[in-house]
Design a protein around this motif. Structure first.
Motif, PDB file in Angstrom:
ATOM      1  N   ASP A 143      41.564  45.815  53.263  1.00 46.52           N
ATOM      2  CA  ASP A 143      41.880  44.848  52.587  1.00 46.52           C
ATOM      3  C   ASP A 143      40.792  43.634  52.602  1.00 46.52           C
ATOM      4  OD1 ASP A 143      44.506  46.242  52.354  1.00 46.52           O
ATOM      5  OD2 ASP A 143      45.092  45.260  54.297  1.00 46.52           O
TER       6      ASP A 143
ATOM      7  N   ARG B 239      41.378  33.158  52.655  1.00 44.09           N
ATOM      8  CA  ARG B 239      41.860  34.472  53.208  1.00 44.09           C
ATOM      9  C   ARG B 239      40.794  35.562  53.229  1.00 44.09           C
ATOM     10  NH1 ARG B 239      47.410  35.286  52.884  1.00 44.09           N
ATOM     11  NH2 ARG B 239      47.193  37.288  51.982  1.00 44.09           N
TER      12      ARG B 239
ATOM     13  N   GLU C  47      47.847  38.999  56.158  1.00 40.39           N
ATOM     14  CA  GLU C  47      49.362  39.305  56.111  1.00 40.39           C
ATOM     15  C   GLU C  47      49.691  38.787  54.732  1.00 40.39           C
ATOM     16  OE1 GLU C  47      51.203  36.942  59.258  1.00 40.39           O
ATOM     17  OE2 GLU C  47      50.378  38.540  60.820  1.00 40.39           O
ATOM     18  N   ARG C  48      50.888  39.519  54.387  1.00 39.71           N
ATOM     19  CA  ARG C  48      51.296  39.104  53.048  1.00 39.71           C
ATOM     20  C   ARG C  48      52.349  37.883  53.148  1.00 39.71           C
ATOM     21  NH1 ARG C  48      50.987  44.648  52.724  1.00 39.71           N
ATOM     22  NH2 ARG C  48      50.293  45.287  50.354  1.00 39.71           N
ATOM     23  N   GLU C  49      52.269  36.842  52.330  1.00 44.31           N
ATOM     24  CA  GLU C  49      52.745  35.668  52.482  1.00 44.31           C
ATOM     25  C   GLU C  49      54.191  35.596  52.131  1.00 44.31           C
ATOM     26  OE1 GLU C  49      49.089  32.579  51.571  1.00 44.31           O
ATOM     27  OE2 GLU C  49      50.208  32.947  50.052  1.00 44.31           O
TER      28      GLU C  49
ATOM     29  N   GLY D 270      43.552  41.833  59.827  1.00 42.92           N
ATOM     30  CA  GLY D 270      45.101  41.717  59.773  1.00 42.92           C
ATOM     31  C   GLY D 270      45.498  40.630  58.885  1.00 42.92           C
TER      32      GLY D 270
ATOM     33  N   ASN E  20      59.779  37.854  50.278  1.00 46.70           N
ATOM     34  CA  ASN E  20      58.530  37.016  50.168  1.00 46.70           C
ATOM     35  C   ASN E  20      58.792  35.744  48.986  1.00 46.70           C
ATOM     36  OD1 ASN E  20      57.788  40.199  50.634  1.00 46.70           O
ATOM     37  ND2 ASN E  20      56.252  38.559  51.730  1.00 46.70           N
TER      38      ASN E  20
END
Length: 818
Positions: free
Chosen positions: A443, A410, A480-482, A478, A521
């Motif tokens: 991020d 990531r 993204e939250r998992e 971009g 989530n």
């Protein structure tokens, strides 16, 4: 600032407003600096002083106020010394109180706004700002905090009277001071650092010679060049000496805060890779009248400034203080920046010296810390840098100069062993005015595309950093939250989540975001183990210990987010006995979905009673559920006690231990002068892990098929002795170790992605576990918590071996899953 009284300027003049909650929340006058070494051996200033600062938006009148002094260990017979004040302090301004003089020193203070004769101790003592002139009668920290007349107090060194914890010790040459923004958290240890004394009066004067004013600047180059002053170790061979006419070109200016000054660099140098060619000129709270490209001659005193607490053993910063300078010409080219390419900084982080490396000769080709030290204050450049630590609340982020070094999928950099600290990490702050260019909200995995360039500096918060005068373009990639996968009907799903000091004092948005994460989530786990639940009054230190309001508010938010109506279990701690923020009383807690699992309540659990394993009719249980493991053992002093609970899922017992082990506070930093650093906090975690292991061993000895989970914030790494204590020799199993090495992280610190939270299972359950770290927080600049939660799903053993084997054949294939 205690906030017991503030002064407001009304149409008719200054009016003193008594203390209260509203008044306490308003910024106002604080003690900004304390210096007790005036006139002592080695001191530059002839007098002690106390500097006040006004953080508010209006002038504050101090007529009838006083500065008072207590020795470090006051007793009932101690005489309080008082200096009366008068006048007012402008918004954002300073106010200088001159105190006793010594026989030494070479410089007078700026014209003082108030004068007294107090001979303060250089290393330790307490200064109080009092709305009145009567000597205070308090002699303890608690009594002084409760005194309505005490506006602010600073205890330094070994002082018994202080806010939360004392500021670092001063000395003959060091004062203790707040930052330029006058940050006041009511914790002297957090708000003050030791450094060169920088007295400023209400007129903004800093004394003759400071900031290039007063005494005339040098006219001719002196004998020494910057590389002579820097030398070939971390400490200047000319430390404490006056140097004259040092030439160079200004490369950057720091115009704000309490550490104002400028960097200048020799354009020629000596071709010795060990010697830096740049210096920082420290001008305190005065903005220096120089510009980038100015050719200067500088005269000043060589000083080694070491930020932070003495026990942390931070690197020192070589700089010039009390300086005067002459600008010879302007508009010159800045010396070319050092390019930080992937192979520029050595992979090895620091020499294994077994102690202090300050006096060792620098080896910049061998060690990263030596490379940074050899380029201290010089202009460095990184291009197309990948972000490995998201933007924090102080407008800083981390990049890597080594994109391939232990890279995570990531975009981060994974910390996988004590032997590899990831030498490519570099902190970025900006010298560009915010109005001209706001700092990027980045991020992990984002990029600073193009050139990021500026002088190399050092901070107690992260070590070496680039102070950017040019900042690359922020390109968001971009991230993204998992979202984790759903549990099967026959699986028990369990999560662990450190919710970072959650209390009713938090905005509803924090509860809502936590709830959304748990429902969407994490897929509404059957059991949610929570760490850092604060009591109902949050950080207010008022004796409240219950946390039902905190938990009920979170449960309501989860229901509103479409999740189940959870129930909760916890044990309230003794007041201020479990560590964390004073008054917060953080603890561990269980949430559980009663539609999916049952909590087996057994009365008898409280803050001080230890839980025991019981056996009745060959069925293993607990003497108390919820209960705490050995809560009165010394291993848990000022630390959270493990919470144990028995659950029943589809007729099968599951024992859960949720933990929050001793923090890493007090450990020496990776980037300090002691190598390898001392990890003093781990001794307590080792003892805590041993107690938890003993309890688990007792459970499994009573029932080898027991379904046991040990989860939570263990505050240590998967390769640490803490985890080894829990897992070695047939102990618990850590499913994190099944993940690829580059995915073993749930927390970020100083650009290192690392693992502090864990979910361990009893060994006979190992092959049934599906485990997931759900990345929703740590890699993002907008975090709900600083930890990522984790989820574990498994079919608990029944204790019927034939049935368990049939289930293994039906649901599992070896260590894999259908």
């Amino acid at each position: 600032m205690l906030g017991t009284a503030v002064t407001l300027i009304l149409a008719g003049g200054a009016v003193l407003v008594p203390g209260g909650a509203a008044a306490a929340d308003e910024p106002g006058v604080v003690i900004s600096e304390v210096y007790g070494g005036g006139g002592n051996s080695g001191a530059t200033w002839r007098n002690d002083f106390v500097e006040l600062g006004n953080a508010g938006a209006a002038a504050v009148g101090v007529d009838g106020w006083s500065v008072q002094y207590l020795p470090a260990q006051p007793g009932s017979g101690t005489r309080v010394q008082v200096t009366e004040l008068s006048g007012e302090i402008a918004a954002g301004g300073r106010y200088l109180v001159q105190e006793g003089a010594g026989s030494g020193g070479s410089r007078d203070l700026p014209v003082a706004d108030a004068e007294g004769g107090i001979a303060m101790a250089a290393g330790q003592g307490t200064v109080l700002l009092v709305a009145g002139t009567e000597p205070v009668t308090c002699r303890t920290a608690a009594a002084c905090a409760a005194d309505d007349a005490v506006v602010d107090m600073v205890g330094y060194g070994a002082a018994a009277v202080h806010e939360t914890a004392p500021a670092p010790a001063g000395s003959n040459t060091l004062s203790v001071a707040r930052d330029g923004e006058l940050t006041d958290t009511d914790d002297n240890s957090a708000d003050f650092t030791a450094g060169d004394p920088t007295p400023v009066n209400a007129a903004g004067e800093t004394g003759p010679g400071d900031g290039g004013g007063g005494a005339p600047g040098p006219e001719q180059p002196g004998e020494l060049r910057i590389h002579d002053i820097q030398g070939t170790t971390r400490v200047s061979p000319h430390s404490g000496q006056e140097v004259a006419g040092v030439p160079g070109v200004v490369t950057a200016v720091n115009p704000t805060g309490s550490a104002r000054g400028f960097w200048f660099q020799d354009a020629e140098g000596d071709d010795d890779p060990r010697t830096s060619e740049a210096l920082f000129v420290f001008t305190g709270s005065t903005t220096p009248d120089v510009a980038v490209g100015d050719e200067v001659l500088v005269t000043g005193r060589v000083a080694e400034y070491r930020p932070g607490d003495a026990d942390m053993n931070h690197q020192s910063i070589t700089q010039l203080t009390g300086a005067v300078w002459t600008v010879l010409s302007s508009g010159n080219d800045v010396p070319e920046a050092v390019e930080l390419e992937p192979d520029t900084v050595p992979d090895a982080y620091a020499p294994d010296a077994g102690g202090d490396i300050s006096g060792l000769g620098l080896r910049p080709d061998d060690y990263a810390l030596d490379f940074w030290a050899a380029h201290e204050h010089m202009v460095v450049r990184v291009e197309d840098a990948r972000v490995v630590g998201a933007t924090d609340g102080y407008n800083a982020l981390w990049v890597t100069t080594k994109p391939e070094q232990n890279a995570s999928p990531r975009g981060g950099t994974v910390y996988g062993s004590y032997a590899d600290a990831n030498s490519g990490r570099l902190k970025i702050e900006s010298l560009i005015p915010f109005a001209e260019r706001p700092f990027p909200e980045a991020d992990v995995g984002d990029e600073l595309r193009g050139v990021t360039e500026g002088p190399l500096y050092y901070s107690q918060f992260g070590g070496y950093l680039l102070k950017a005068t040019t900042l690359g373009e922020h390109v968001a990639n971009g991230l993204e939250r998992e979202t984790t996968s759903r549990a099967r009907d026959w699986e028990l799903s369990v999560a662990t989540y450190n919710v970072e000091n959650l209390s009713p004092a938090d905005d509803q948005s924090k509860f809502d975001r936590l709830a959304e994460g748990i429902v969407q989530n994490l897929r509404s786990p059957d059991i949610v183990n929570l760490e850092e639940i604060q009591d109902n009054s949050g950080p207010v230190n008022d004796g409240v210990v219950d946390a039902d309001e905190t938990l009920e508010r979170l449960i309501a938010a989860i229901k509103d987010a479409g999740g189940p109506t959870y129930h909760w279990r916890q044990i309230s701690p003794e007041n201020n006995r479990d560590g964390g923020a004073p008054g917060g009383n953080i603890r561990n807690a269980f949430l559980f979905n009663p539609a999916r699992t049952t909590f087996v309540d057994v009365p008898g659990g409280d803050a001080t009673t230890g839980v025991e394993v019981t056996t009745e009719n060959r069925r293993v249980g607990l003497s108390a559920s919820p209960g705490r493991i050995a809560p009165q053992d010394a291993a848990w002093e000022s630390s959270r006690k493990p919470l144990v609970g028995q659950f029943r899922f589809q007729g099968r017992d599951v024992f859960v231990v949720t933990n929050h082990f001793n923090s890493k506070g007090g450990d020496q930093p990776l980037y300090g002068t002691v190598q390898p650093p001392n990890r003093s906090s781990e001794q307590q975690r080792h003892a805590q892990a041993a107690l938890v292991r003993d309890f688990v061993d007792e459970l499994i000895a009573a029932d080898p098929d027991a379904n046991v989970l040990v989860v939570g914030d263990l505050n240590d790494f998967q390769f640490s002795r803490t985890l080894e204590t829990l897992t070695a020799d047939g102990g618990l199993y850590n499913p994190m170790t099944d993940l690829p090495a580059e995915e073993r992280y749930n927390y970020l610190y100083d650009g290192n992605a690392q693992s502090l939270d864990h979910m361990l299972v009893s060994p006979r359950v190992e092959h049934r576990v599906r485990y997931d770290i759900v990345h929703v927080n740590a890699e993002f600049h907008d975090q709900t918590s600083d930890h990522d939660p984790q989820v574990l799903r498994f079919r608990p053993l029944s204790g019927d071996h034939k049935l368990d084997r049939r289930e293994d054949n039906r649901y599992y294939r070896g260590n894999g899953h259908r």
